[in-house]
Design a protein around this motif. Structure first.
Motif, PDB file in Angstrom:
ATOM      1  N   ALA A  79      21.026  10.228  75.353  1.00 57.48           N
ATOM      2  CA  ALA A  79      21.847  10.076  73.827  1.00 57.48           C
ATOM      3  C   ALA A  79      20.887   9.610  72.557  1.00 57.48           C
ATOM      4  CB  ALA A  79      22.590   8.715  74.380  1.00 57.48           C
ATOM      5  N   GLY A  80      19.694  10.046  72.701  1.00 62.76           N
ATOM      6  CA  GLY A  80      19.119   9.878  71.523  1.00 62.76           C
ATOM      7  C   GLY A  80      19.405  10.954  70.448  1.00 62.76           C
ATOM      8  N   GLU A  97      17.282  20.538  76.076  1.00 58.53           N
ATOM      9  CA  GLU A  97      18.277  19.285  76.429  1.00 58.53           C
ATOM     10  C   GLU A  97      17.809  18.094  76.161  1.00 58.53           C
ATOM     11  OE1 GLU A  97      18.042  22.066  78.493  1.00 58.53           O
ATOM     12  OE2 GLU A  97      19.784  23.239  77.507  1.00 58.53           O
ATOM     13  N   ASN A  98      16.615  17.789  76.402  1.00 59.79           N
ATOM     14  CA  ASN A  98      15.940  16.735  76.827  1.00 59.79           C
ATOM     15  C   ASN A  98      15.164  16.070  75.592  1.00 59.79           C
ATOM     16  OD1 ASN A  98      13.275  17.837  76.611  1.00 59.79           O
ATOM     17  ND2 ASN A  98      12.964  17.500  78.941  1.00 59.79           N
ATOM     18  N   GLY A  99      15.331  16.859  74.455  1.00 56.72           N
ATOM     19  CA  GLY A  99      14.751  16.408  73.113  1.00 56.72           C
ATOM     20  C   GLY A  99      13.284  17.080  72.704  1.00 56.72           C
ATOM     21  N   VAL A 130      11.043  23.630  70.387  1.00 51.01           N
ATOM     22  CA  VAL A 130       9.827  23.937  71.047  1.00 51.01           C
ATOM     23  C   VAL A 130       9.732  23.702  72.415  1.00 51.01           C
ATOM     24  CG1 VAL A 130       7.226  24.028  71.126  1.00 51.01           C
ATOM     25  CG2 VAL A 130       8.414  23.551  68.699  1.00 51.01           C
ATOM     26  N   THR A 131      10.082  24.796  73.362  1.00 52.64           N
ATOM     27  CA  THR A 131      10.177  24.526  74.653  1.00 52.64           C
ATOM     28  C   THR A 131       8.642  25.099  75.278  1.00 52.64           C
ATOM     29  OG1 THR A 131      11.234  26.646  74.896  1.00 52.64           O
ATOM     30  CG2 THR A 131      12.661  25.000  74.721  1.00 52.64           C
ATOM     31  N   ALA A 132       8.464  24.345  76.324  1.00 47.56           N
ATOM     32  CA  ALA A 132       7.046  24.700  77.094  1.00 47.56           C
ATOM     33  C   ALA A 132       6.856  23.467  78.210  1.00 47.56           C
ATOM     34  CB  ALA A 132       5.856  24.346  76.104  1.00 47.56           C
ATOM     35  N   VAL A 139      20.430  15.220  75.197  1.00 52.52           N
ATOM     36  CA  VAL A 139      21.741  15.382  75.590  1.00 52.52           C
ATOM     37  C   VAL A 139      21.765  15.278  77.057  1.00 52.52           C
ATOM     38  CG1 VAL A 139      22.637  16.691  73.619  1.00 52.52           C
ATOM     39  CG2 VAL A 139      21.907  17.959  75.534  1.00 52.52           C
ATOM     40  N   THR A 140      20.706  14.944  77.808  1.00 56.53           N
ATOM     41  CA  THR A 140      20.914  14.696  79.252  1.00 56.53           C
ATOM     42  C   THR A 140      21.634  13.306  79.591  1.00 56.53           C
ATOM     43  OG1 THR A 140      18.590  13.912  79.571  1.00 56.53           O
ATOM     44  CG2 THR A 140      18.419  16.383  79.350  1.00 56.53           C
TER      45      THR A 140
END
Ligand SMILES: O=C(O)CCC(=O)C(=O)O
Length: 263
Positions: free
Chosen positions: A108-109, A144-146, A176-178, A198-199
């Motif tokens: 929810a951040g 999704e996780n920020g 930036v996904t990694a 949004v998880t």
């Protein structure tokens, strides 16, 4: 996202020049990722119990500041050889450690405001970085996780984003996904923000090792806040990173950079 995961430092440097960011894969071994993340989880929980926490975003996100005082593993990370090489490339020799802290983005951040880390610089910005950052990913960074969002190539604009155009940020930014263990180094002129998480239940842990050129004031006032025992144990390299050595005529004591030398 244009920079790709690499283990080749020349490739990483080319990505920094072109996109303002690079991604070094496997920069931290899985055991080291786990040890750092476990310790941060402990610290974050303890700081809430002690009332010394920095929880923000309506309780979703948390910072754990001044990690040099919170364990040797963070002291080592601040001086990591990979970070040293990339920072010397961006900031020249004699750069300083501006801060080292963790940013935990929780469910929810909301996204952070879009910014460049050298926003304290008056215009016009020179065509090179004044500060630079390494984000050590302690979880897989996903949209999704920020995962940190950036505007690739924005470092070349040499200015801050236009804060009146916040409605455009979701369109112009890219996540930036990694995988966990990646080091994301970026130029202090690059526009970026923490993404929305949004998880339902994933907390995204990242450590931000933030460096600056040697004539810029550090974000953390090490002379006030560093624990005496950390300073006692500090290697000459760490003392230099923290500003205990002079730089030309800056940082002298009574006009004396070193015993016997005068400017
Ligand atoms: O944690 C992140 O994804 C980025 C944090 C950030 O932009 C900052 O602290 O300036």
């Amino acid at each position: 996202m244009s920079a790709i995961l690499t283990t080749d430092l020349d490739h990483a440097k080319a990505d920094l020049a072109e996109h303002g960011v690079c991604l070094v894969e496997g920069a931290l071994e899985p055991e080291r990722v786990k040890a750092l993340r476990d310790r941060l989880e402990e610290l974050a929980a303890q700081e809430i119990v002690d009332g010394t926490d920095y929880v923000y975003e309506n309780g979703s996100n948390q910072r754990v500041w001044t990690l040099l005082n919170k364990g040797e593993m963070f002291v080592d990370l601040a001086q990591d050889p990979l970070a040293m090489r990339l920072m010397e490339h961006l900031l020249g020799p004699a750069f300083l450690l501006s801060n080292i802290d963790a940013n935990i983005a929780g469910p929810a951040g909301n996204p952070m405001f879009l910014h460049a880390d050298q926003s304290f610089m008056p215009d016009p910005w020179p065509p090179y970085a004044m500060v630079a950052n390494v984000i050590w990913m302690l979880d897989d960074f996903t949209p999704e996780n920020g995962a940190t969002r950036i505007v690739p190539g924005s470092h070349k604009l040499c200015r801050q984003p236009d804060f009146t155009k916040a409605d455009e940020w979701p369109e112009i930014t890219r996540p930036v996904t990694a995988p966990a263990g990646t080091a994301m180094a970026f130029d202090g002129r690059l526009w970026h923000q923490t993404g929305a998480n949004v998880t339902r239940d994933q907390r995204r842990f990242g450590i931000l090792s933030y460096y600056c050129r040697p004539f810029i004031r550090s974000q953390e006032n090490w002379f006030e806040s560093l624990r005496p025992e950390v300073l006692e144990q500090a290697t000459p390299a760490l003392r230099r990173l923290l500003g205990w050595e002079h730089y030309f005529s800056l940082g002298m004591i009574d006009g004396m950079p070193r015993q016997g030398m005068r400017y």
